[in-house]
Design a protein around this motif. Structure first.
Motif, PDB file in Angstrom:
ATOM      1  N   VAL A 152       0.869  -1.178   0.000  1.00 27.69           N
ATOM      2  CA  VAL A 152       0.000   0.000   0.000  1.00 27.69           C
ATOM      3  C   VAL A 152       0.909   1.232   0.000  1.00 27.69           C
ATOM      4  CG1 VAL A 152      -1.969   1.138   1.098  1.00 27.69           C
ATOM      5  CG2 VAL A 152      -1.690  -1.331   1.318  1.00 27.69           C
ATOM      6  N   THR A 154       0.826   4.312  -0.815  1.00 25.10           N
ATOM      7  CA  THR A 154       0.403   5.645  -0.378  1.00 25.10           C
ATOM      8  C   THR A 154       0.790   5.904   1.072  1.00 25.10           C
ATOM      9  OG1 THR A 154      -1.447   5.462  -1.928  1.00 25.10           O
ATOM     10  CG2 THR A 154      -1.596   7.198  -0.283  1.00 25.10           C
ATOM     11  N   PHE A 182     -12.449   7.274  -4.069  1.00 25.39           N
ATOM     12  CA  PHE A 182     -11.670   6.911  -5.248  1.00 25.39           C
ATOM     13  C   PHE A 182     -12.645   6.406  -6.302  1.00 25.39           C
ATOM     14  CE2 PHE A 182      -7.942   4.191  -7.038  1.00 25.39           C
ATOM     15  CZ  PHE A 182      -7.770   5.119  -8.053  1.00 25.39           C
ATOM     16  N   MET A 210      -9.829  -0.706  -5.876  1.00 23.33           N
ATOM     17  CA  MET A 210      -9.756   0.704  -5.518  1.00 23.33           C
ATOM     18  C   MET A 210      -9.883   0.953  -4.014  1.00 23.33           C
ATOM     19  SD  MET A 210     -12.287   1.767  -8.678  1.00 23.33           S
ATOM     20  CE  MET A 210     -11.947   3.541  -8.805  1.00 23.33           C
ATOM     21  N   TYR A 213      -7.245   2.395  -1.247  1.00 23.48           N
ATOM     22  CA  TYR A 213      -6.824   3.797  -1.204  1.00 23.48           C
ATOM     23  C   TYR A 213      -7.648   4.640  -0.228  1.00 23.48           C
ATOM     24  CZ  TYR A 213      -3.740   2.571  -5.029  1.00 23.48           C
ATOM     25  OH  TYR A 213      -2.753   1.988  -5.782  1.00 23.48           O
ATOM     26  N   THR A 269     -15.822   3.858  -3.292  1.00 20.60           N
ATOM     27  CA  THR A 269     -15.161   3.466  -4.540  1.00 20.60           C
ATOM     28  C   THR A 269     -16.222   3.366  -5.624  1.00 20.60           C
ATOM     29  OG1 THR A 269     -15.394   1.078  -4.127  1.00 20.60           O
ATOM     30  CG2 THR A 269     -13.370   2.139  -3.353  1.00 20.60           C
ATOM     31  N   SER A 295      -5.123  12.839  -7.254  1.00 21.05           N
ATOM     32  CA  SER A 295      -5.457  11.421  -7.148  1.00 21.05           C
ATOM     33  C   SER A 295      -5.334  10.984  -5.699  1.00 21.05           C
ATOM     34  CB  SER A 295      -4.499  10.586  -8.009  1.00 21.05           C
ATOM     35  OG  SER A 295      -4.581   9.218  -7.659  1.00 21.05           O
ATOM     36  N   ALA A 297      -4.542   8.225  -4.658  1.00 18.62           N
ATOM     37  CA  ALA A 297      -3.370   7.352  -4.523  1.00 18.62           C
ATOM     38  C   ALA A 297      -2.109   8.156  -4.234  1.00 18.62           C
ATOM     39  CB  ALA A 297      -3.175   6.521  -5.788  1.00 18.62           C
ATOM     40  N   ARG A 298      -1.989   9.353  -4.842  1.00 16.87           N
ATOM     41  CA  ARG A 298      -0.806  10.174  -4.622  1.00 16.87           C
ATOM     42  C   ARG A 298      -1.147  11.657  -4.798  1.00 16.87           C
ATOM     43  NH1 ARG A 298       3.539  10.500  -9.316  1.00 16.87           N
ATOM     44  NH2 ARG A 298       3.620  12.505  -8.337  1.00 16.87           N
TER      45      ARG A 298
END
Length: 377
Positions: A152, A154, A182, A210, A213, A269, A295, A297-298
């Motif tokens: 994971v 993130t 997400f 998803m 996240y 999600t 995002s 995620a990042r």
């Protein structure tokens, strides 16, 4: 000590599977650690395993010809071994650690084989398809005294540490609630049934692919909050899944978590609608809000909005902060964690412990079992 002797010994990675996620991870392994101020780690790609030798060679060629690959890295890739099976990677004495980037339902079998071969493992999320599978991997890791971690990534980004520090400091007061979303419109009707997001045999649906996240933001900000003194897992208050009729997997999922002494988290999600770029994560606190953009995620931007005593108004003060990833996607940070844990002789990461992987897997198991969604588990 000479400069050469002072450099850390490279960790030689074996890459399992050659899809898009493995390409992203491999590219990050090639990023110079100096770009992220890491002087205690070094990474190399020692071997790549695919279902065919041609697939493994094509993977290396794609890395070699990428515009971002330096001459030095191209030279390193020339020495990389290519295999037409995964077992050859697990059994290669010149491979120090395994990265698993196969489809979700294959994670358990792949990680099991690697651990049984005595190789440390970094396995893509979701770790497995069920809690029982995950517990099986943990038992092998304990019995073999071999490192095992869920990927994971993130969790390890600089912005995650920054946001945690702010929320946990109490600067914004007590947490009231968190929202994490997400959602991407993948247009599933336009894809064949065999596509990984649709096919239940490939772990299809929005939750498994998803869900980690939004779950990671809830876990890192609320479960790790100093107010959660007992460190008890939250209550899964409710969940809902909309079923994608064509294959029976979930088109979207929502679930509400409640940490008794901290606050609530609503996680979302969706593979049939785009989420907003602004506010992928919103943490509502007594004195103000922290909002993440980009995002989930990042994300690279966050805002702090301080409220007056009477609630939100046009006069609220908003500050914006940028925390970009210096180079690469950002998966290099989790690779650095693996390097340091293995160097210290640890078999799990304090930052990504097994118990928290078990906690999230437990949510996913319960949600899927009570919704009637199809899937392999």
């Amino acid at each position: 000590m000479s400069e050469i002797e002072a450099k850390p010994k490279p960790l030689r990675w074996g890459i399992i599977a050659t899809g898009n996620i493995s390409i992203k991870f491999a590219k990050d392994l090639l990023v110079d650690p100096a770009t992220r101020d890491a002087t205690d780690v070094a990474h190399r790609i020692g071997a790549v395993g695919s279902r065919s030798i041609e697939g493994a060679k094509a993977f290396i060629h794609k890395l070699e010809t990428d515009p971002g690959t330096s001459t030095e890295c191209q030279s390193q890739l020339e020495a990389c071994k290519t295999y037409g099976s995964y077992d050859e990677v697990y059994n290669d004495p010149d491979v120090d650690v395994i990265y698993i980037g196969t489809p979700h339902p294959m994670h358990y079998a792949n990680a099991k084989r690697a651990l049984e071969a005595g190789k440390p493992v970094l396995c893509e999320k979701p770790f497995t398809m069920s809690l029982s599978e995950l517990d099986g991997l943990i038992k092998i890791a304990k019995d073999k005294n071999v490192f095992l971690m869920e990927g994971v990534w993130t969790r390890f980004l600089p912005i995650m540490y920054r946001v945690q520090e702010i929320i946990h400091s109490g600067k914004l007061g007590k947490v009231r609630r968190l929202f994490a979303d997400f959602s991407i419109d993948f247009r599933p009707d336009e894809h064949p049934y065999s596509w990984r997001m649709i096919d239940p045999a490939l772990g299809g649906g929005s939750l498994l692919d998803m869900g980690p996240y939004p779950a990671v933001w809830a876990t890192m900000l609320l479960h790790h909050h100093p107010d959660n003194t007992s460190k008890k897992p939250p209550t899964l208050v409710f969940s809902h899944q909309t079923i994608y009729a064509r294959s029976g997997v979930d088109a979207n999922t929502r679930w509400l978590l409640e940490w008794e002494d901290v606050g609530q988290a609503l996680c979302v999600t969706d593979m049939t609608a785009h989420g907003t770029h602004h506010g992928c994560v919103i943490v509502t606190c007594e004195k103000g809000d922290l909002i993440l953009d980009g995002s989930i995620a990042r994300p690279s931007t966050y805002h702090i909005i301080m409220r007056g005593e009477d609630g939100p108004s046009a006069d609220d003060v908003k500050e914006t902060f940028e925390v970009p990833v210096p180079a690469g996607v950002g998966m290099c940070y989790e690779a650095d964690e693996v390097y340091r844990c293995i160097k210290r002789g640890e078999i799990q990461s304090d930052r990504m412990p097994w118990e928290e992987s078990r906690m999230v897997q437990g949510w996913f198991d319960h949600i899927r079992a009570t919704s009637g969604a199809s899937g392999t588990g």
